[in-house]
Structures are given as C-alpha cells and as structure tokens.
Design a protein around this motif. Structure first.
Motif, PDB file in Angstrom:
ATOM      1  N   PRO A 104      77.427  21.913  28.935  1.00  6.81           N
ATOM      2  CA  PRO A 104      76.113  21.392  28.542  1.00  6.81           C
ATOM      3  C   PRO A 104      75.139  22.543  28.276  1.00  6.81           C
ATOM      4  CG  PRO A 104      76.783  20.591  30.728  1.00  6.81           C
ATOM      5  CD  PRO A 104      77.825  21.565  30.293  1.00  6.81           C
ATOM      6  N   LEU A 105      74.159  22.273  27.427  1.00  7.84           N
ATOM      7  CA  LEU A 105      73.194  23.322  27.080  1.00  7.84           C
ATOM      8  C   LEU A 105      72.466  23.849  28.315  1.00  7.84           C
ATOM      9  CD1 LEU A 105      71.636  21.834  23.816  1.00  7.84           C
ATOM     10  CD2 LEU A 105      73.544  23.427  24.035  1.00  7.84           C
ATOM     11  N   GLU A 110      71.518  28.553  31.946  1.00 12.34           N
ATOM     12  CA  GLU A 110      71.654  29.236  33.247  1.00 12.34           C
ATOM     13  C   GLU A 110      72.518  30.480  33.109  1.00 12.34           C
ATOM     14  OE1 GLU A 110      71.549  25.181  36.009  1.00 12.34           O
ATOM     15  OE2 GLU A 110      73.384  26.391  35.932  1.00 12.34           O
ATOM     16  N   LEU A 111      73.596  30.355  32.336  1.00 11.90           N
ATOM     17  CA  LEU A 111      74.515  31.493  32.197  1.00 11.90           C
ATOM     18  C   LEU A 111      73.860  32.652  31.434  1.00 11.90           C
ATOM     19  CD1 LEU A 111      77.868  29.585  31.492  1.00 11.90           C
ATOM     20  CD2 LEU A 111      77.161  30.704  33.620  1.00 11.90           C
ATOM     21  N   TYR A 112      73.055  32.326  30.415  1.00  8.86           N
ATOM     22  CA  TYR A 112      72.323  33.394  29.707  1.00  8.86           C
ATOM     23  C   TYR A 112      71.427  34.137  30.698  1.00  8.86           C
ATOM     24  CZ  TYR A 112      73.558  32.410  24.814  1.00  8.86           C
ATOM     25  OH  TYR A 112      74.221  32.283  23.622  1.00  8.86           O
ATOM     26  N   ALA A 113      70.715  33.361  31.546  1.00 14.21           N
ATOM     27  CA  ALA A 113      69.793  33.977  32.507  1.00 14.21           C
ATOM     28  C   ALA A 113      70.543  34.837  33.524  1.00 14.21           C
ATOM     29  CB  ALA A 113      68.981  32.901  33.202  1.00 14.21           C
ATOM     30  N   GLN A 114      71.764  34.418  33.877  1.00 16.04           N
ATOM     31  CA  GLN A 114      72.549  35.195  34.849  1.00 16.04           C
ATOM     32  C   GLN A 114      73.150  36.451  34.213  1.00 16.04           C
ATOM     33  OE1 GLN A 114      75.479  32.566  36.612  1.00 16.04           O
ATOM     34  NE2 GLN A 114      73.888  31.161  37.290  1.00 16.04           N
ATOM     35  N   GLU A 115      73.540  36.338  32.951  1.00 18.29           N
ATOM     36  CA  GLU A 115      74.244  37.443  32.288  1.00 18.29           C
ATOM     37  C   GLU A 115      73.302  38.475  31.682  1.00 18.29           C
ATOM     38  OE1 GLU A 115      77.647  38.123  32.075  1.00 18.29           O
ATOM     39  OE2 GLU A 115      77.686  36.557  33.603  1.00 18.29           O
ATOM     40  N   TYR A 116      72.042  38.050  31.391  1.00 18.35           N
ATOM     41  CA  TYR A 116      71.114  38.965  30.724  1.00 18.35           C
ATOM     42  C   TYR A 116      69.835  39.081  31.555  1.00 18.35           C
ATOM     43  CZ  TYR A 116      68.914  41.498  26.940  1.00 18.35           C
ATOM     44  OH  TYR A 116      68.315  42.492  26.186  1.00 18.35           O
ATOM     45  N   ASN A 117      69.529  40.289  32.008  1.00 25.35           N
ATOM     46  CA  ASN A 117      68.415  40.504  32.947  1.00 25.35           C
ATOM     47  C   ASN A 117      67.053  40.083  32.413  1.00 25.35           C
ATOM     48  OD1 ASN A 117      69.932  41.569  34.943  1.00 25.35           O
ATOM     49  ND2 ASN A 117      69.826  43.665  34.138  1.00 25.35           N
ATOM     50  N   ASN A 118      66.882  40.238  31.111  1.00 24.56           N
ATOM     51  CA  ASN A 118      65.568  40.092  30.510  1.00 24.56           C
ATOM     52  C   ASN A 118      65.503  38.843  29.631  1.00 24.56           C
ATOM     53  OD1 ASN A 118      63.153  41.350  30.590  1.00 24.56           O
ATOM     54  ND2 ASN A 118      63.777  43.149  29.381  1.00 24.56           N
ATOM     55  N   PHE A 119      65.982  37.725  30.162  1.00 24.33           N
ATOM     56  CA  PHE A 119      66.119  36.509  29.361  1.00 24.33           C
ATOM     57  C   PHE A 119      64.938  35.567  29.616  1.00 24.33           C
ATOM     58  CE2 PHE A 119      67.947  32.201  28.691  1.00 24.33           C
ATOM     59  CZ  PHE A 119      68.181  32.327  27.323  1.00 24.33           C
TER      60      PHE A 119
END
Ligand SMILES: [Fe+2]
Length: 380
Positions: A104-105, A110-119
C-alpha cells in the motif's frame, strides 16, 4: 510530520529539481539491458545533482514497484542513491503505477522515510482520498518568514467506471482539504496569501489550453489528443516552450482543482509527470502549467531526451518562476542502453524516418515492378 528542519531559501534562491516517472522495478536484473537502462538513469541523476545543486528534489510519481518491504527498500535505495550523496531534502507524489504493487502507498511512504534521512513527504490527513497529500512551507534565507508554500497531491489511479474516464481525478475531499488548509495558512500568516507551487502526477485538463488544433499541413508534426480528444491533432501554442510528444493523458473529467487555485489565489505554477514524452511549459489564465518528461530509460521515452526540470525562485521576486528542462543529451552524457538511432533522433523523428523509408521502399518496389513489366512487354 516528522521533525526535519524547515526548508529554506539559500542566498536568496530556492532550487527545486523535479524528477519524473522513474519506473524502477524490483527485478532480478540479470537482464543486461535493464541494468544498462538503470545505469543511464543514474548517470543522468548524478550529473544533474552535481551541476544543478538543488535545494529540494521532487519525484513526480510512478517511482517504482516491488512486492514486499525488502524489495521496496532495494528500489528506494537504488533511486535515491544520487540524492543521498548530497543529503538533499526529498519529497514525492504518487502516480497511478505506484499502485501496481503489493505494498500500500502508506507503507511505501513509511519505507521512503526509513530509507532516506531527509524525506519530507507526509500524509497530512490519512482519511483523505489518496496518499501523501500534504504541504511544506519554505522560509526565506534568514530562516524567519514563510515565503513559499509547496503543495503535493495524489492524482489517484484509474477511474472505476472506464465509460466515464480512463484516469481518475483529484477528489472533492482533496480539493476541500486544499481550500481549507490554504485558508488556515493565510490566517496563520496575518491574512497574507503565501505564494505556492503545486506538484501532482497526472496533469490537469487545462493543459489542453496550452495546445491548439493543428492545421492540415502541421499534422505530420502534431500529436493526437487523448481519450475524447483523440480525433484531433494538436501542436503547442506559440507562447508555450518545450516539447509536445504525446497528447496529455489527463482525466476526461475536470476535477475543478484549477478553478480552486484561481479562487484561492496562491498557486503560481503546477508541475506534472505521467506523460513521459512531454516537457512543455506555459501560462494559462495566469498559472504556469509545466510537464516533466521521464528522467528514466526504463519506460517508453524519447531517445536521449530523458531529463529533469529545474525550478529556480528568487526570494526578492518570488512570482518570477524560472524553469527549464535539462536533458541527458544536453549534459553531454553517453548512453549505454540505447542503440545508434535512439541516441541520435527523437522518438517522433524515428517515426518519420520509418514512415519515409516505408514510402521510399514502396516507391522503389513500384519502380522496380514497372521496369520489370516494361522489360517483359519488350520481350514479348
Ligand atoms: Fe509513468
């Protein structure tokens, strides 16, 4: 929203790099050509980051697909690698193809926020239609006043009733949220409207106001409209800059968001992905509408013209939006994935070359047949 520092202008300027339709999938990638396509995309993004030094990167939708957390983490880490080195703030909107995925989007976010510090993207009101609808205020160079607002909206997926429209549109609750939040921002800033930019995947129907019907002699250089407009050929109006490679594939239903922008009076310009070939930009009724062609070599594209769009704003003249595309070819990069024809010609030129060779081939065959027939008649 997470606790990231507010975005701010630097030395009077704020530069946004818009990256359209990356379409990176989680694939075993044993296929050489797929690796080469990704390598070309990464080459473009790294070069763009080094040369343009943006203060914010916005992904314009259709980023990538994967079927589980681990696969999506791998995709995110691959597509954000060129930005990680610069630790540049990153935001995104989702596109229709981001739904072709088991995740799901909300989980993707959540995964973008976990994988990229400056999201920076967040889901302002989870109950709203779509995911990642939000806004970000940008401060002046002194870090004191909010002088710019950025809106991010989810243009949703396909329409459930394909007899009405192929693509869905921005829903009423999203438009209401925009109007109410804009009003709230205005109240929080002493009644002052904060000038804004809008980012969304599927373009608004008003993009067709930047086009005009092609005259009969212009048809070879024109494009067919999309959906209801597919019987008409279009070219860009004179004041519009950039490239029209396909009919804008917007919804058949006008969501009304353009009218809402006019009513609210904050949006100066709107930026879209979705149509991989188009990178035109022009004003309609006082609002800049700008397309981003894909920055990737994975989906259908336009030879070596994959590119990114840079938007530059000046805090002393915020309404003067400076924007242009930077193409792979213009950066002087060499493609590993394209053949010699695609490297040197645009997609539309290739279509014309094929048509010309087909006509010439047909003519040559006709001439050869006529000569042979004449010879045969002489023999008799
Ligand atoms: Fe796409």
């Amino acid at each position: 929203m997470n606790k990231l520092p507010p975005l701010k202008f630097k030395d009077g300027k704020f530069k946004i790099m818009v990256v359209g339709d990356l379409h990176e999938g989680y694939i075993p990638r044993e296929k050489d050509i797929s690796k080469k396509k990704t390598a070309d995309t990464m080459k473009l993004l790294r070069k763009a980051m080094d040369e343009l030094e943006p203060d914010l990167v916005v992904l314009a939708g259709d980023q990538g697909k994967a079927d589980n957390d681990a696969q999506m983490r791998a995709v995110i880490s691959r597509i954000t690698a060129p930005f990680t080195a610069h630790n540049v703030p990153l935001a995104l909107v989702f596109g229709n193809h981001d739904r072709e995925c088991e995740l799901p989007l909300e989980r993707q976010l959540e995964l973008y926020a976990q994988e990229y510090n400056n999201f920076y993207t967040y889901d302002a009101v989870p109950e709203l239609t779509g995911c990642g609808n939000c806004n970000l205020l940008v401060k002046d160079s002194n870090g004191k006043n909010d002088i710019l607002n950025l809106w991010f909206a989810d243009s949703n997926n396909l329409c459930e009733n394909r007899n009405i429209s192929y693509y869905d549109w921005l829903h009423e609750d999203q438009i209401e949220w925009y109007k109410n939040t804009a009003q709230q921002i205005k109240e929080e800033h002493g009644g002052k409207t904060i000038p804004a930019l809008w980012f969304m995947h599927i373009p608004v129907c008003e993009e067709y106001e930047l086009l005009r019907e092609a005259k009969p002699y212009e048809v070879p250089d024109a494009v067919k409209g999309y959906g209801d407009r597919s019987k008409t050929f279009y070219v860009l109006k004179d004041h519009v800059e950039g490239y029209l490679g396909e009919g804008p594939a917007c919804s058949e239903i006008n969501s009304g968001i353009f009218d809402a922008w006019k009513e609210t009076g904050d949006v100066m310009g709107a930026f879209f992905g979705h149509d991989h070939m188009n990178d035109f930009a022009g004003y309609y009724d006082g609002i800049l509408l700008a397309q981003n062609k894909t920055a990737s070599f994975q989906p259908y594209t336009d030879g070596c013209r994959a590119g990114v769009r840079l938007i530059t704003l000046d805090e002393n003249n915020i309404e003067d939006i400076q924007t242009r595309m930077y193409h792979f070819k213009q950066f002087g990069l060499k493609s590993e994935s394209l053949g010699p024809v695609q490297r040197n010609f645009t997609d539309r030129q290739v279509i014309k070359i094929k048509a010309a060779s087909w006509i010439l081939g047909g003519a040559a065959v006709s001439i050869a047949a006529a000569v042979a027939a004449k010879k045969n008649r002489k023999k008799k």
